[in-house]
Design an enzyme around this catalytic site. Structure first.
Site, PDB file in Angstrom:
ATOM      1  N   THR A 127       7.710  94.232 112.636  1.00 41.04           N
ATOM      2  CA  THR A 127       7.588  93.923 114.066  1.00 41.04           C
ATOM      3  C   THR A 127       8.438  94.925 114.841  1.00 41.04           C
ATOM      4  O   THR A 127       9.185  95.706 114.240  1.00 41.04           O
ATOM      5  CB  THR A 127       8.100  92.494 114.366  1.00 41.04           C
ATOM      6  OG1 THR A 127       9.510  92.451 114.113  1.00 41.04           O
ATOM      7  CG2 THR A 127       7.400  91.471 113.485  1.00 41.04           C
ATOM      8  N   ASP A 128       8.348  94.866 116.151  1.00 40.55           N
ATOM      9  CA  ASP A 128       9.141  95.793 116.960  1.00 40.55           C
ATOM     10  C   ASP A 128      10.633  95.626 116.681  1.00 40.55           C
ATOM     11  O   ASP A 128      11.389  96.584 116.643  1.00 40.55           O
ATOM     12  CB  ASP A 128       8.864  95.562 118.456  1.00 40.55           C
ATOM     13  CG  ASP A 128       7.462  96.058 118.834  1.00 40.55           C
ATOM     14  OD1 ASP A 128       6.857  96.762 117.988  1.00 40.55           O
ATOM     15  OD2 ASP A 128       6.995  95.719 119.928  1.00 40.55           O
ATOM     16  N   CYS A 129      11.044  94.373 116.497  1.00 41.01           N
ATOM     17  CA  CYS A 129      12.473  94.135 116.269  1.00 41.01           C
ATOM     18  C   CYS A 129      12.849  94.109 114.792  1.00 41.01           C
ATOM     19  O   CYS A 129      14.013  94.265 114.431  1.00 41.01           O
ATOM     20  CB  CYS A 129      12.917  92.865 116.976  1.00 41.01           C
ATOM     21  SG  CYS A 129      11.771  91.489 116.770  1.00 41.01           S
ATOM     22  N   TYR A 130      11.872  93.884 113.897  1.00 41.73           N
ATOM     23  CA  TYR A 130      12.125  93.915 112.445  1.00 41.73           C
ATOM     24  C   TYR A 130      11.088  94.841 111.793  1.00 41.73           C
ATOM     25  O   TYR A 130      10.098  94.384 111.227  1.00 41.73           O
ATOM     26  CB  TYR A 130      12.001  92.511 111.843  1.00 41.73           C
ATOM     27  CG  TYR A 130      13.067  91.536 112.273  1.00 41.73           C
ATOM     28  CD1 TYR A 130      14.377  91.672 111.795  1.00 41.73           C
ATOM     29  CD2 TYR A 130      12.769  90.460 113.119  1.00 41.73           C
ATOM     30  CE1 TYR A 130      15.357  90.762 112.174  1.00 41.73           C
ATOM     31  CE2 TYR A 130      13.745  89.557 113.495  1.00 41.73           C
ATOM     32  CZ  TYR A 130      15.035  89.713 113.019  1.00 41.73           C
ATOM     33  OH  TYR A 130      15.999  88.823 113.385  1.00 41.73           O
TER      34      TYR A 130
END
Lengths: 385, 132
Positions: A127-130
């Protein structure tokens, strides 16, 4: 002056508390009155060391760089739960390795407690954050953040004994049951067992500090399948499974002497959990409960070879622990599934902790439910609303 | 002197009175530890023979002469006792009484009584028994 948890803890602090194990207390009750015992003894230690399938551990692995939101998590080939936050997981004792059905979650937990390195594999969506999509690494109890046992159901108050009337051997969670009722197995430490010594949960409740796997742990809830509706005998002891405990404790401080993975042939993986519960002798009523003897604790022998495991006879723990039982006029061997030897060791150890002022008693923060029964699952239609 | 054997015999020998012959002619006491005998199929007996060394030798010779396959019990049960947690699950299946719990609920293994039936191999939740 009536005893309270506070006054008992005061005695523990100044080293003057009188602590005995439940078996010692039962022996003492043969020569002393309950009034004398309630006066003389402050704490009775109870214990059990048996296979408890509903056990597991919460692990926080620590964040990867760049981050991963872990899915398809595996420790030594054993599946761990992925439905929590990015690097939180829960591993259940009975989960089996995809490579070896005799190795499971209980083994992973035992290996971690021992200090071994374990193989961790996981995937992430990215994901964008992970953004990380895959990891393959090794962990141990010192590399992870939290690693604590959280067992939803331990310490059954009582449990049926098992036998098998069929023509062939049965491999069950109650051990190997020989054909034609040729043996009977049982799995409770009898008069030493925690919840049999406080049958109405007067002193054990949410927040009770306990011995768990060699460390100090806590009762955090009633266990699952908590049943207050079970029939009781005239001593107040439920005849068959009734109360249970949900417990928590820091696995990093535990000892594999009191936490052991087990594999039951053709059944699966389970875990021996060492559980010790101190019970305060607050008054004569508690002394009476604690004086319970194996003779007075009854259970039913159930036929695991027939549908619904119907009870075929009622017996008591003095009989079961004698090594023999009569079924249809035949002498049949009885055998335990839980280690009474190690349960005694745990009760002694907990006694020492208290005597040395290393372990203090707790007042329950809240009591267990008084009207809980066990439901079964059935085939049903959706409710129309 | 005591010796343990596995005796295997063909269907035509099932009708022979092996046991009484051993007792009467060779003064050998026979303890049947395990057995599987049915007419038409032949059979297998695990026995412990007790008697004077010469008598045992003679008995063994007679059995071989009539066509019984006599093999001394060679298999052993290996028990990793150090890892034992004394749960007692193995005692549930040990018919020979080799595995028992003592007064302190410690597991005791008496290899003299073991007939290597191997039921404990699957009964032990810690997988501490192996056959070699």
């Amino acid at each position: 002056m009536p005893k309270t948890i506070g006054s008992i803890n005061e005695k523990i602090k100044n080293g003057s508390s009188v602590v005995v194990t439940a078996q010692q207390f039962t022996q003492m009750a043969k020569s002393k009155s309950l009034e004398e015992l309630a006066e003389e003894v402050d704490v009775v230690t109870t214990a059990t060391f048996g296979p408890m399938c509903s056990s597991g551990a919460v692990i926080n692995f620590g964040h990867w760089e760049p981050g991963i939101r872990m899915e398809e998590i595996e420790l030594n080939g054993v599946n761990c739960y992925e439905g929590l936050a990015a690097v939180d997981s829960y591993i259940g004792a009975t989960a089996e390795s995809r490579y070896d059905c005799t190795y499971g979650g209980a083994n992973v937990i035992e290996d971690l407690v021992t200090g071994k390195d374990l193989h961790l594999r996981a995937r992430g969506k990215g994901t964008d954050c992970y953004p990380t999509k895959e990891i393959d690494t090794w962990i141990n109890k010192d590399t992870v953040n939290e690693f604590y046992l959280f067992n939803p159901r331990n310490g059954y108050q009582n449990y049926n004994a098992a036998t098998n009337s069929t023509d062939s051997i049965m491999y069950t969670y109650m051990g190997c049951l020989l054909p034609h009722n040729n043996n009977v197995t049982y799995s409770t430490s009898g008069e030493l067992s925690p919840l049999l010594n406080d049958p109405f949960f007067r002193t054990i409740g949410i927040g009770t500090r306990i011995f768990l796997g060699g460390a100090q742990g806590y009762v955090v809830w009633n266990g699952t399948q908590f049943n207050t509706m079970q029939n009781r005998n005239d001593k107040g002891v439920p005849i068959g499974s009734a109360g249970t405990l949900a417990v928590i404790g820091d696995a990093k401080q535990m000892d594999t002497r009191y936490l052991k993975a087990a594999y039951y042939y053709k059944y699966g993986v389970s875990m021996f959990v060492g559980l010790g519960v101190p019970i305060p002798v607050l008054d004569v009523d508690m002394a009476q409960h604690l004086a319970i003897s194996n003779q007075e604790i009854e259970t039913e022998v159930c036929d695991y070879g027939r549908k619904g495991h119907p009870a075929i006879l009622r017996t008591n723990y003095a009989q079961l622990q004698s090594g023999f039982l009569e079924i249809n006029g035949e002498k049949v061997r009885t055998a335990p599934m839980a280690s009474l030897n190690r349960a005694r060791e745990i009760a002694e150890l907990l006694k020492q902790w208290i005597c040395k002022g290393e372990f203090f008693l707790t007042e329950p923060v809240a009591k267990f439910p008084k009207d809980s029964s066990v439901k079964t699952m059935t085939q049903r239609q959706r409710d129309t609303q | 002197m005591k010796k343990r054997f596995t005796l295997r015999f063909a269907p035509n020998l099932v009708n022979q009175p092996l046991v009484s012959k051993l007792v009467r002619s060779y003064d050998v006491e026979i303890n049947i530890l395990n057995g599987d005998v049915s007419s038409g199929k032949g059979g297998m007996l695990v026995v412990e023979l007790e008697g004077k060394p010469d008598n045992l030798k003679e008995a063994e010779k007679w059995l071989k002469d009539i066509g019984v396959v006599v093999s001394p019990m060679s298999k052993d049960l290996i028990f990793d006792s150090e890892k034992c947690i004394d749960c007692g699950a193995c005692t549930a299946v040990c018919n020979s009484g080799a595995l028992s719990l003592d007064r302190d609920w410690k597991l005791v293994y008496d290899s003299d009584k073991c007939v290597v039936c191997a039921l404990c191999v699957h009964a032990c939740p810690l997988k501490l028994f192996t056959i070699a």
